[in-house]
Design a protein around this motif. Structure first.
Motif, PDB file in Angstrom:
ATOM      1  N   GLN A 113     -27.165  36.122 -62.243  1.00  0.00           N
ATOM      2  CA  GLN A 113     -26.603  35.534 -61.036  1.00  0.00           C
ATOM      3  C   GLN A 113     -25.454  34.985 -60.913  1.00  0.00           C
ATOM      4  O   GLN A 113     -25.074  33.773 -60.941  1.00  0.00           O
ATOM      5  N   PRO A 114     -24.342  35.875 -61.051  1.00  0.00           N
ATOM      6  CA  PRO A 114     -23.060  35.461 -61.156  1.00  0.00           C
ATOM      7  C   PRO A 114     -22.534  34.572 -60.019  1.00  0.00           C
ATOM      8  O   PRO A 114     -21.703  33.665 -60.007  1.00  0.00           O
ATOM      9  N   ASP A 115     -23.243  34.689 -58.853  1.00  0.00           N
ATOM     10  CA  ASP A 115     -22.817  33.592 -57.712  1.00  0.00           C
ATOM     11  C   ASP A 115     -23.152  32.404 -58.053  1.00  0.00           C
ATOM     12  O   ASP A 115     -22.472  31.371 -57.167  1.00  0.00           O
ATOM     13  N   TRP A 116     -23.938  32.104 -58.907  1.00  0.00           N
ATOM     14  CA  TRP A 116     -24.271  30.726 -59.161  1.00  0.00           C
ATOM     15  C   TRP A 116     -23.288  29.962 -60.231  1.00  0.00           C
ATOM     16  O   TRP A 116     -23.476  29.031 -60.573  1.00  0.00           O
ATOM     17  N   VAL A 117     -22.162  30.851 -60.527  1.00  0.00           N
ATOM     18  CA  VAL A 117     -21.214  30.035 -61.758  1.00  0.00           C
ATOM     19  C   VAL A 117     -20.706  28.718 -61.133  1.00  0.00           C
ATOM     20  O   VAL A 117     -20.946  27.947 -61.866  1.00  0.00           O
ATOM     21  N   LEU A 118     -20.275  28.795 -59.930  1.00  0.00           N
ATOM     22  CA  LEU A 118     -19.482  27.438 -59.709  1.00  0.00           C
ATOM     23  C   LEU A 118     -20.696  26.529 -59.243  1.00  0.00           C
ATOM     24  O   LEU A 118     -20.491  25.134 -59.890  1.00  0.00           O
ATOM     25  N   ILE A 121     -21.532  24.993 -62.599  1.00  0.00           N
ATOM     26  CA  ILE A 121     -20.654  23.894 -63.312  1.00  0.00           C
ATOM     27  C   ILE A 121     -20.792  22.560 -62.636  1.00  0.00           C
ATOM     28  O   ILE A 121     -20.624  21.627 -63.306  1.00  0.00           O
ATOM     29  N   ALA A 122     -20.844  22.586 -61.176  1.00  0.00           N
ATOM     30  CA  ALA A 122     -20.891  21.380 -60.440  1.00  0.00           C
ATOM     31  C   ALA A 122     -22.129  20.466 -60.844  1.00  0.00           C
ATOM     32  O   ALA A 122     -22.063  19.216 -60.942  1.00  0.00           O
ATOM     33  N   VAL A 123     -23.298  21.239 -61.039  1.00  0.00           N
ATOM     34  CA  VAL A 123     -24.407  20.290 -61.496  1.00  0.00           C
ATOM     35  C   VAL A 123     -24.153  19.621 -62.774  1.00  0.00           C
ATOM     36  O   VAL A 123     -24.811  18.584 -63.005  1.00  0.00           O
ATOM     37  N   THR A 124     -23.425  20.166 -63.759  1.00  0.00           N
ATOM     38  CA  THR A 124     -23.162  19.554 -65.166  1.00  0.00           C
ATOM     39  C   THR A 124     -22.279  18.195 -64.841  1.00  0.00           C
ATOM     40  O   THR A 124     -22.380  17.437 -65.617  1.00  0.00           O
ATOM     41  N   ALA A 150     -27.767  17.502 -56.874  1.00  0.00           N
ATOM     42  CA  ALA A 150     -28.399  18.118 -55.546  1.00  0.00           C
ATOM     43  C   ALA A 150     -27.659  19.061 -54.539  1.00  0.00           C
ATOM     44  O   ALA A 150     -28.476  20.221 -54.260  1.00  0.00           O
ATOM     45  N   GLY A 151     -26.627  18.771 -54.297  1.00  0.00           N
ATOM     46  CA  GLY A 151     -25.876  19.602 -53.468  1.00  0.00           C
ATOM     47  C   GLY A 151     -25.685  21.209 -53.996  1.00  0.00           C
ATOM     48  O   GLY A 151     -26.158  21.953 -52.998  1.00  0.00           O
ATOM     49  N   PRO A 152     -25.321  21.406 -55.018  1.00  0.00           N
ATOM     50  CA  PRO A 152     -25.395  22.605 -55.588  1.00  0.00           C
ATOM     51  C   PRO A 152     -26.587  23.379 -55.527  1.00  0.00           C
ATOM     52  O   PRO A 152     -26.535  24.642 -55.282  1.00  0.00           O
ATOM     53  N   VAL A 153     -27.871  22.748 -56.023  1.00  0.00           N
ATOM     54  CA  VAL A 153     -29.016  23.285 -55.998  1.00  0.00           C
ATOM     55  C   VAL A 153     -29.257  23.797 -54.482  1.00  0.00           C
ATOM     56  O   VAL A 153     -30.145  24.659 -54.168  1.00  0.00           O
ATOM     57  N   VAL A 154     -29.136  22.742 -53.452  1.00  0.00           N
ATOM     58  CA  VAL A 154     -29.376  23.203 -51.954  1.00  0.00           C
ATOM     59  C   VAL A 154     -28.552  24.435 -51.622  1.00  0.00           C
ATOM     60  O   VAL A 154     -29.065  25.349 -50.973  1.00  0.00           O
ATOM     61  N   LEU A 155     -27.426  24.267 -52.018  1.00  0.00           N
ATOM     62  CA  LEU A 155     -26.482  25.382 -51.641  1.00  0.00           C
ATOM     63  C   LEU A 155     -26.765  26.687 -52.048  1.00  0.00           C
ATOM     64  O   LEU A 155     -26.802  27.782 -51.277  1.00  0.00           O
ATOM     65  N   ALA A 157     -29.677  27.773 -52.634  1.00  0.00           N
ATOM     66  CA  ALA A 157     -31.039  28.035 -52.066  1.00  0.00           C
ATOM     67  C   ALA A 157     -30.706  28.765 -50.489  1.00  0.00           C
ATOM     68  O   ALA A 157     -31.391  29.420 -50.121  1.00  0.00           O
ATOM     69  N   VAL A 158     -29.583  28.390 -50.262  1.00  0.00           N
ATOM     70  CA  VAL A 158     -29.348  28.711 -48.803  1.00  0.00           C
ATOM     71  C   VAL A 158     -27.991  29.660 -48.470  1.00  0.00           C
ATOM     72  O   VAL A 158     -27.956  30.430 -47.642  1.00  0.00           O
ATOM     73  N   LEU A 159     -27.184  29.849 -49.601  1.00  0.00           N
ATOM     74  CA  LEU A 159     -25.884  30.593 -49.331  1.00  0.00           C
ATOM     75  C   LEU A 159     -25.937  31.540 -50.499  1.00  0.00           C
ATOM     76  O   LEU A 159     -26.642  31.466 -51.508  1.00  0.00           O
ATOM     77  N   THR A 160     -25.018  32.613 -50.559  1.00  0.00           N
ATOM     78  CA  THR A 160     -24.703  33.535 -51.432  1.00  0.00           C
ATOM     79  C   THR A 160     -23.272  34.055 -51.454  1.00  0.00           C
ATOM     80  O   THR A 160     -22.551  33.622 -50.285  1.00  0.00           O
ATOM     81  N   GLY A 161     -22.808  34.570 -52.354  1.00  0.00           N
ATOM     82  CA  GLY A 161     -21.460  35.305 -52.240  1.00  0.00           C
ATOM     83  C   GLY A 161     -20.401  34.205 -52.032  1.00  0.00           C
ATOM     84  O   GLY A 161     -20.235  33.144 -52.520  1.00  0.00           O
ATOM     85  N   ALA A 162     -19.202  34.527 -51.230  1.00  0.00           N
ATOM     86  CA  ALA A 162     -18.061  33.929 -51.004  1.00  0.00           C
ATOM     87  C   ALA A 162     -18.551  32.649 -50.222  1.00  0.00           C
ATOM     88  O   ALA A 162     -17.764  31.682 -50.280  1.00  0.00           O
ATOM     89  N   ALA A 163     -19.526  32.634 -49.439  1.00  0.00           N
ATOM     90  CA  ALA A 163     -19.841  31.493 -48.745  1.00  0.00           C
ATOM     91  C   ALA A 163     -20.500  30.360 -49.766  1.00  0.00           C
ATOM     92  O   ALA A 163     -19.987  29.206 -49.583  1.00  0.00           O
TER      93      ALA A 163
END
Length: 193
Positions: A113-118, A121-124, A150-155, A157-163
């Motif tokens: 899941q490389p899209d989940w990298v940022l 990090i935010a979750v930490t 919570a924000g990154p987890v929600v994001l 769930a609803v977004l991928t890639g550059a968005a």
């Protein structure tokens, strides 16, 4: 040392570390906010990405100048036995967060899941802010910490890639910058006895 004297020394140490974390931690938050904002803006590319990058740089410099100016002399490094215990705890918590900010991206990449990298990090960052609120009494860190969990987890769930990258970067940057500036504002005009 009596229990009352010890409790007062602990309260003084917590108050001193609360000021120190707002000032020094705030300046560190600004540096990371700049990283997050620029990272999010660069993904957008083109004129909008450049404009947001320049705006992020200008806002970061302005916030840093404000922070340094209004917090001068109010957040000296606390000393004493109680302050030393708090300093060690803050240092350990910060090192744990930094280690997690390297481990989490490695884990999501390994999971494919490389899209989940940022977002990983935010979750930490969130748990560190929650713990700092608990340890040195900075209630403003509580909503910021939960937002960064919570924000990154929600994001994700609803977004991928550059968005996903742009939204995570800009949102995390705004949360960190707002929290830092609010901490500086808290310290503006504080006199230390």
């Amino acid at each position: 040392m009596s229990a009352v004297t010890s409790a007062r020394a602990e309260q003084r140490a917590v108050a001193a570390w609360s000021r120190r974390v707002r000032r020094v931690g705030g300046l560190i938050q600004l540096a990371f906010a700049a990283f997050w904002l620029v990272r999010g803006a660069m993904v957008l590319g083109g004129g909008i990405g450049l404009a947001l990058t320049v705006a992020a740089a200008v806002l970061t410099v302005a916030a840093a100048v404000y922070g340094v100016r209004v917090t001068a002399g109010v957040a000296a490094r606390p000393t004493g036995r109680e302050a030393g215990r708090i300093e060690r705890a803050v240092t350990v918590a910060t090192v744990v967060q930094l280690a997690a900010s390297f481990a989490a991206p490695a884990a999501v990449i390994a999971a494919g899941q490389p899209d989940w990298v940022l977002p990983s990090i935010a979750v930490t960052i969130g748990p560190l802010l929650l713990w700092l609120d608990h340890r040195v009494d900075i209630p403003r860190y509580r909503p910021a910490g939960w937002a960064l969990i919570a924000g990154p987890v929600v994001l994700v769930a609803v977004l991928t890639g550059a968005a996903l990258t742009a939204t995570t970067g800009i949102a995390a940057g705004v949360v960190l910058m707002a929290t830092a500036v609010a901490g500086f504002h808290d310290l503006a005009g504080v006199t230390v006895r």
